[in-house]
Scaffold this active site. Structure first.
Site, PDB file in Angstrom:
ATOM      1  N   TYR A  72       4.613  17.925  10.503  1.00 35.00           N
ATOM      2  CA  TYR A  72       4.175  17.744  11.192  1.00 35.00           C
ATOM      3  C   TYR A  72       3.280  19.585  12.151  1.00 35.00           C
ATOM      4  O   TYR A  72       3.866  20.006  12.663  1.00 35.00           O
ATOM      5  CB  TYR A  72       3.898  17.523  12.590  1.00 35.00           C
ATOM      6  N   ASP A 115       6.130  27.160  12.836  1.00 31.88           N
ATOM      7  CA  ASP A 115       5.765  26.796  13.415  1.00 31.88           C
ATOM      8  C   ASP A 115       6.642  26.853  14.288  1.00 31.88           C
ATOM      9  O   ASP A 115       7.645  25.664  14.560  1.00 31.88           O
ATOM     10  CB  ASP A 115       5.227  25.323  13.164  1.00 31.88           C
ATOM     11  N   LYS A 121       3.632  23.924  23.656  1.00 33.92           N
ATOM     12  CA  LYS A 121       4.108  23.169  24.937  1.00 33.92           C
ATOM     13  C   LYS A 121       4.902  23.679  25.878  1.00 33.92           C
ATOM     14  O   LYS A 121       4.791  23.867  27.195  1.00 33.92           O
ATOM     15  CB  LYS A 121       5.054  22.296  23.625  1.00 33.92           C
TER      16      LYS A 121
END
Length: 448
Positions: free
Chosen positions: A140, A237, A265
């Protein structure tokens, strides 16, 4: 008198689709959170929960960490969002990031992981003049059309384009090719056939969006070699792995340096910040047109002083000797507690993880790629998670989602999790056994 969560949810649903600001936050039982502190959350009824979700990994130090909040307030004294020019504080964070992250010669700020991967792909296309992007099954990378396919795909959709949303632009999805993770031969074959059309290979250095699938060492080395040979941009990522596993990102652990990497994050410990880091020749294309840039990167809230200050404060805390050792020890303790719970209850639950990120799978063995998880017993997985929530542990009820610890967690949190997990697994196992006995056909001796 305690507030009624059902009333609040019903009111929210009148004005917010689904009653919550993100579909990933959906819970089948009505819980409305009102307070957060350290390793715990409290709902509007006053019930407390040990937080195993940690905002999908964004909470690294703990909720409302006092040192972090005080430092953010100190760094932003006298300034808020300006929207013109630049600030000293955004340059200070960028300089530190370039010192810490192996691939970082420059960084560009945005606000979410989705934005970061979008911009990274766009600049790769601009630099190479090519259109195709490679991602891996089960990964994802956000919700934009460039990557909105093949995440948590059912077995019958693996190996073919499987959009994760309605309304995605078909031509954008068609420009993204999907391969099995950890399959160096598949990458070799594709690059041999279509390497001249591929702008970028985008990869999670650990597949944390389906738990904690670790990379094979030769897989990353193969990616680096092939992308170098064919002029393809290699993008890591690190939105989940970055700052949670190391200040330099997972690339500083695995020893392979990408051309670009995306972060988010944990850098903000709850404040919204993300960024793209990478080679100067790629990053400078994000400069204003007046300075020779040709790839648009806009955003009113990019480099917001509070978010930038949050990043500086997180780095200061995590540079304190022993912080990562403590975080990894808590992650090890969680894995051990969950493994003991599985063994004592007789459950076949598999526990995997790295550092402060853990996952459980109800499948025969630990996975090397997403395809190994299609046999995961989703019903049992969901029942386990819902059982934890009922016992005061906040976690995603969705199968394959990861668990996290923060520096605010302690041994008592882990010990209570182990006891609760064992209780849940025993209960689920007994209910399954009873259901099986009810469905079992009558034996010959019982037939009259």
């Amino acid at each position: 008198m305690a507030a009624d969560p059902i009333d609040i949810i019903r009111r929210n649903e009148r004005f917010i689709p689904g009653g919550t600001a993100s579909s990933a936050r959906y819970l089948p039982e009505p819980i409305v959170f009102a307070r957060a502190e350290g390793s715990r959350l409290w709902d509007v009824t006053g019930r407390s929960y040990v937080d195993l979700n940690c905002a999908f990994g964004a909470i690294l130090l703990g909720h409302r960490d006092r040192r972090h909040l005080d430092r953010v307030a100190e760094l932003t004294e006298g300034i808020d969002l300006i929207g013109l020019g630049t600030t000293e504080i955004e340059g200070r964070l960028a300089e530190q990031l370039c010192d810490l992250i192996p691939c970082a010669e420059q960084v560009a700020y945005c606000c979410s992981g989705t934005e970061a991967t979008f911009h990274a792909i766009r600049v790769a296309r601009a630099a190479t003049g090519r259109q195709l992007v490679v991602k891996f099954e089960g990964a994802y990378h956000g919700w934009h059309d460039y990557v909105a396919l093949n995440f948590l795909s059912p077995a019958d959709q693996i190996g073919r384009p499987a959009p994760i949303t309605a309304g995605a632009l078909a031509s954008s999805l068609a420009a993204t090719l999907v391969l099995p993770y950890n399959d160096a031969e598949a990458v070799e074959d594709l690059v041999r056939r279509r390497g001249g059309d591929i702008a970028a290979i985008l990869v999670e250095p650990q597949m944390h969006n389906v738990g904690a699938i670790q990379e094979d060492a030769d897989f990353f080395r193969t990616l680096r070699r092939l992308t170098d040979e064919r002029g393809i941009v290699l993008i890591f990522d690190e939105v989940v792995t970055g700052f949670r596993h190391a200040l330099g990102g997972y690339q500083s652990i695995c020893g392979v340096t990408p051309d670009l990497a995306t972060f988010g994050k944990a850098l903000g410990n709850g404040l919204p910040i993300s960024l793209i880091a990478g080679r100067r020749d790629l990053m400078r294309r994000f400069a204003p047109r007046q300075m020779g840039g040709d790839v648009l990167l806009g955003g009113t809230y990019n480099g917001h002083p509070s978010s930038v200050a949050a990043g500086l404060a997180v780095i200061e805390v995590m540079q304190t000797p022993g912080r990562y050792e403590r975080l990894f020890a808590l992650g090890d303790a969680m894995r051990a507690a969950l493994t003991r719970a599985a063994q004592r209850s007789g459950s076949a639950m598999q526990v995997v993880g790295f550092g402060s990120v853990n996952a459980v799978h109800f499948a025969p063995a630990g996975p090397r790629r997403y395809e190994d998880l299609v046999g995961n017993d989703s019903e049992l997985d969901s029942a386990f998670r819902l059982g934890l929530i009922e016992r005061g542990f906040a976690c995603s009820p969705t199968p394959l989602r990861r668990f996290h610890v923060s520096l605010a967690h302690d041994e008592s949190d882990i010990e209570s999790l182990g006891a609760a997990a064992e209780e849940v697994l025993r209960g689920v196992g007994e209910r399954r056994a009873q259901a099986h006995r009810r469905k079992a056909p009558a034996t010959a001796s019982s037939v009259t």
